[in-house]
Design an enzyme around this catalytic site. Structure first.
Site, mmCIF file in Angstrom:
data_model
loop_
_atom_site.group_PDB
_atom_site.id
_atom_site.type_symbol
_atom_site.label_atom_id
_atom_site.label_comp_id
_atom_site.label_asym_id
_atom_site.label_seq_id
_atom_site.Cartn_x
_atom_site.Cartn_y
_atom_site.Cartn_z
ATOM 1 C CB CYS A 56 42.596 45.064 39.514
ATOM 2 S SG CYS A 56 43.031 43.693 38.443
ATOM 3 C CD GLN A 122 39.123 38.428 39.528
ATOM 4 O OE1 GLN A 122 38.770 38.588 38.364
ATOM 5 N NE2 GLN A 122 40.171 39.046 40.044
#
Length: 166
Positions: A56, A122
Protein backbone atom coordinates in the site's frame (compact mmCIF):
# COMPACT_ATOMS: atom_id res chain seq x y z
CA UNK A 1 13.31 -5.49 -25.98
CA UNK A 2 15.22 -8.78 -25.58
CA UNK A 3 17.90 -8.59 -22.90
CA UNK A 4 21.52 -9.02 -23.96
CA UNK A 5 23.71 -11.28 -21.83
CA UNK A 6 26.33 -8.56 -21.28
CA UNK A 7 27.13 -6.97 -17.90
CA UNK A 8 23.98 -5.59 -16.29
CA UNK A 9 23.49 -3.08 -13.49
CA UNK A 10 21.32 -3.54 -10.44
CA UNK A 11 18.38 -1.10 -10.35
CA UNK A 12 15.63 -0.35 -7.91
CA UNK A 13 12.83 1.64 -9.51
CA UNK A 14 9.50 2.55 -8.02
CA UNK A 15 7.20 4.93 -6.24
CA UNK A 16 6.43 5.35 -2.56
CA UNK A 17 4.37 7.43 -0.17
CA UNK A 18 7.20 9.98 -0.03
CA UNK A 19 6.50 11.38 -3.52
CA UNK A 20 3.03 10.09 -4.40
CA UNK A 21 -0.33 10.24 -2.68
CA UNK A 22 -2.41 7.08 -2.20
CA UNK A 23 -4.50 7.66 -5.33
CA UNK A 24 -1.38 7.97 -7.49
CA UNK A 25 0.28 4.98 -5.80
CA UNK A 26 -2.87 3.00 -6.59
CA UNK A 27 -2.34 3.56 -10.32
CA UNK A 28 1.04 1.82 -10.08
CA UNK A 29 -0.03 -0.93 -7.71
CA UNK A 30 0.28 -4.47 -9.03
CA UNK A 31 -2.17 -7.25 -8.24
CA UNK A 32 -0.71 -10.69 -7.58
CA UNK A 33 -1.82 -11.77 -11.08
CA UNK A 34 -0.09 -8.78 -12.68
CA UNK A 35 3.05 -9.42 -10.65
CA UNK A 36 3.11 -12.99 -11.98
CA UNK A 37 2.54 -11.77 -15.55
CA UNK A 38 5.27 -9.13 -15.22
CA UNK A 39 7.75 -11.66 -13.85
CA UNK A 40 6.90 -14.19 -16.58
CA UNK A 41 7.41 -11.60 -19.30
CA UNK A 42 10.68 -10.50 -17.68
CA UNK A 43 11.86 -14.12 -17.78
CA UNK A 44 10.87 -14.44 -21.45
CA UNK A 45 12.77 -11.23 -22.23
CA UNK A 46 15.90 -12.64 -20.60
CA UNK A 47 16.00 -10.71 -17.33
CA UNK A 48 18.12 -12.59 -14.80
CA UNK A 49 17.53 -11.43 -11.25
CA UNK A 50 14.31 -9.51 -10.71
CA UNK A 51 11.53 -9.25 -8.14
CA UNK A 52 8.54 -6.99 -7.52
CA UNK A 53 7.40 -5.48 -4.23
CA UNK A 54 3.89 -4.00 -4.28
CA UNK A 55 2.37 -2.79 -1.01
CA UNK A 56 0.00 0.00 0.00
CA UNK A 57 2.98 2.34 0.51
CA UNK A 58 5.16 1.42 -2.45
CA UNK A 59 5.54 -0.43 -5.72
CA UNK A 60 9.12 -1.23 -6.64
CA UNK A 61 11.02 -3.47 -8.99
CA UNK A 62 14.53 -4.52 -8.03
CA UNK A 63 16.58 -6.28 -10.65
CA UNK A 64 19.34 -6.37 -13.21
CA UNK A 65 18.88 -4.58 -16.52
CA UNK A 66 20.78 -2.66 -19.17
CA UNK A 67 18.78 0.48 -18.43
CA UNK A 68 16.14 1.40 -15.83
CA UNK A 69 13.68 2.25 -18.61
CA UNK A 70 13.29 -1.49 -19.29
CA UNK A 71 11.97 -1.97 -15.74
CA UNK A 72 9.84 1.18 -15.90
CA UNK A 73 8.18 -0.08 -19.11
CA UNK A 74 7.32 -3.39 -17.44
CA UNK A 75 5.91 -1.66 -14.37
CA UNK A 76 3.78 0.75 -16.39
CA UNK A 77 2.56 -1.98 -18.73
CA UNK A 78 1.24 -4.18 -15.92
CA UNK A 79 0.06 -1.46 -13.55
CA UNK A 80 -1.59 0.78 -16.13
CA UNK A 81 0.45 3.73 -14.91
CA UNK A 82 1.82 6.42 -17.18
CA UNK A 83 5.56 6.60 -17.98
CA UNK A 84 5.62 10.42 -18.00
CA UNK A 85 3.90 10.66 -14.63
CA UNK A 86 6.20 7.95 -13.29
CA UNK A 87 9.22 10.07 -14.22
CA UNK A 88 7.96 12.88 -11.97
CA UNK A 89 7.15 10.80 -8.89
CA UNK A 90 9.62 7.92 -9.01
CA UNK A 91 12.85 6.90 -7.39
CA UNK A 92 15.56 5.25 -9.46
CA UNK A 93 18.52 3.76 -7.63
CA UNK A 94 21.55 2.21 -9.35
CA UNK A 95 24.21 -0.19 -8.06
CA UNK A 96 25.16 0.43 -4.43
CA UNK A 97 22.31 2.92 -4.09
CA UNK A 98 19.89 0.14 -5.08
CA UNK A 99 21.43 -2.16 -2.47
CA UNK A 100 21.18 0.59 0.14
CA UNK A 101 17.54 1.23 -0.76
CA UNK A 102 16.73 -2.46 -0.32
CA UNK A 103 18.33 -2.40 3.14
CA UNK A 104 16.39 0.76 4.03
CA UNK A 105 13.13 -0.86 2.93
CA UNK A 106 13.86 -4.19 4.61
CA UNK A 107 14.76 -2.62 7.94
CA UNK A 108 11.70 -0.38 8.03
CA UNK A 109 13.60 2.88 7.55
CA UNK A 110 11.52 3.70 4.47
CA UNK A 111 8.20 2.91 6.16
CA UNK A 112 5.69 5.51 7.23
CA UNK A 113 6.01 4.03 10.71
CA UNK A 114 9.76 3.92 11.32
CA UNK A 115 10.94 0.36 11.93
CA UNK A 116 7.65 -1.20 10.82
CA UNK A 117 8.22 -4.95 10.65
CA UNK A 118 5.30 -5.77 8.32
CA UNK A 119 7.54 -4.95 5.36
CA UNK A 120 9.75 -7.94 6.21
CA UNK A 121 6.90 -10.36 5.53
CA UNK A 122 5.96 -8.49 2.37
CA UNK A 123 9.56 -8.59 1.16
CA UNK A 124 9.79 -12.32 1.86
CA UNK A 125 6.58 -13.01 -0.06
CA UNK A 126 7.69 -10.86 -3.00
CA UNK A 127 11.00 -12.66 -3.26
CA UNK A 128 9.39 -16.08 -2.77
CA UNK A 129 7.05 -15.41 -5.71
CA UNK A 130 9.95 -14.36 -7.94
CA UNK A 131 11.97 -17.40 -6.88
CA UNK A 132 9.04 -19.71 -7.66
CA UNK A 133 8.90 -18.19 -11.15
CA UNK A 134 12.69 -18.47 -11.58
CA UNK A 135 13.35 -14.76 -12.02
CA UNK A 136 15.87 -14.48 -9.18
CA UNK A 137 19.58 -15.17 -9.14
CA UNK A 138 22.12 -16.02 -6.46
CA UNK A 139 23.19 -12.40 -6.02
CA UNK A 140 19.64 -11.26 -5.22
CA UNK A 141 19.06 -14.25 -2.96
CA UNK A 142 22.14 -13.46 -0.89
CA UNK A 143 21.19 -9.79 -0.82
CA UNK A 144 17.65 -10.53 0.42
CA UNK A 145 19.02 -12.89 3.06
CA UNK A 146 21.38 -10.17 4.30
CA UNK A 147 18.57 -7.61 4.37
CA UNK A 148 16.33 -9.94 6.38
CA UNK A 149 19.19 -10.89 8.71
CA UNK A 150 19.90 -7.22 9.40
CA UNK A 151 16.29 -6.69 10.39
CA UNK A 152 16.32 -9.62 12.83
CA UNK A 153 19.59 -8.74 14.65
CA UNK A 154 18.40 -5.42 16.15
CA UNK A 155 15.14 -7.07 17.25
CA UNK A 156 17.11 -9.70 19.19
CA UNK A 157 19.07 -7.01 21.02
CA UNK A 158 16.03 -4.85 21.70
CA UNK A 159 13.83 -7.71 22.90
CA UNK A 160 14.80 -7.88 26.52
CA UNK A 161 12.93 -7.76 29.77
CA UNK A 162 13.17 -4.76 32.03
CA UNK A 163 12.31 -4.48 35.65
CA UNK A 164 12.07 -1.46 37.82
CA UNK A 165 12.96 -1.58 41.45
CA UNK A 166 11.35 0.87 43.81
Amino acid sequence: MKIDRQEKKLYNIGISYKKADSLTRGKYSLSKENQVSLLKEAKELGFDGLFVLSTCNRTEITGFADHPFQLIQLLCKYSGGDIEEFANISNIFIGNEAVNQLFRIGTGLESQILGDYEIVGQLKLAFKLAKRLNTTNTYLERLINLVLYNFIIPIKFLSFSCSNSY
